[in-house]
Design a protein around this motif. Sequence first.
Motif, short mmCIF file in Angstrom:
data_model
loop_
_atom_site.label_atom_id
_atom_site.label_comp_id
_atom_site.label_asym_id
_atom_site.label_seq_id
_atom_site.Cartn_x
_atom_site.Cartn_y
_atom_site.Cartn_z
N THR A 33 0.81 -1.23 0.00
CA THR A 33 0.00 0.00 0.00
C THR A 33 0.84 1.27 0.00
O THR A 33 0.28 2.36 -0.04
N THR A 110 -0.06 -2.96 -7.53
CA THR A 110 -0.31 -1.53 -7.35
C THR A 110 -0.36 -1.23 -5.87
O THR A 110 -0.60 -2.13 -5.06
N ARG A 111 -0.14 0.04 -5.54
CA ARG A 111 -0.29 0.45 -4.15
C ARG A 111 -1.72 0.93 -3.87
O ARG A 111 -2.06 1.24 -2.75
N SER A 112 -2.53 0.96 -4.90
CA SER A 112 -3.93 1.37 -4.75
C SER A 112 -4.79 0.17 -4.40
O SER A 112 -4.40 -0.98 -4.61
N THR A 114 -7.21 -2.73 -4.80
CA THR A 114 -7.62 -3.57 -5.92
C THR A 114 -8.05 -4.94 -5.40
O THR A 114 -7.49 -5.45 -4.44
N ARG A 177 -6.26 0.72 1.56
CA ARG A 177 -5.77 0.38 0.22
C ARG A 177 -5.54 -1.12 0.04
O ARG A 177 -4.94 -1.54 -0.95
#
Length: 182
Positions: A33, A110-112, A114, A177
């Motif tokens: 994250t 990704t650090r977002s 999901t 996240r």
Amino acid sequence: MGICAWILKMARWKVIINVPEVPKSIIVVAPHTSNWDFVLCILASRAVGRKIGFLMKESWFFFPLNILFKALGGIPVSRRKDRKESLTDAVIEKFNHSERLTVAITPEGTRSLTTRWHTGFLRIAQGAHIPIFLAALDFPSRTVILDREFVPTGDVDADMRAIKDYFRPFTGRYADRFTTED
């Protein structure tokens, strides 16, 4: 005590490793994250005397950063759609031509937030005939944990569910996240 172990001790982080060091492996790391995840993984691996490589967009490998990233174990990868071979095949080739190689992969990619985790590491492990280990970063307890070997069943959906179940109790730097839901 080396500098990496000292930095972790001063930051009150602990490292728990209960898996053997083997010549070749994939380490699946989550939650992912924050960019601090990368720093913690490098510090933790070096603190215990292990060298772990990582995949990174080739666009980051420009002078002078390329020198630093390669020294830390960085492996530049192309994300262009027109490349001749898949990323999975390229990493399998890298394993097949290396005597020793351990690569950390974040399945979230990704650090977002999901719910769609990437499964390429399962195909890489199968294609290169190497083990998969699971490593978690838990920010509330300030712990880096590498304690489980994961043996794929061949059923990608079931394997991903089992992997997500393993990571469910852990919390990243930014809890909002990270999810293990589908």
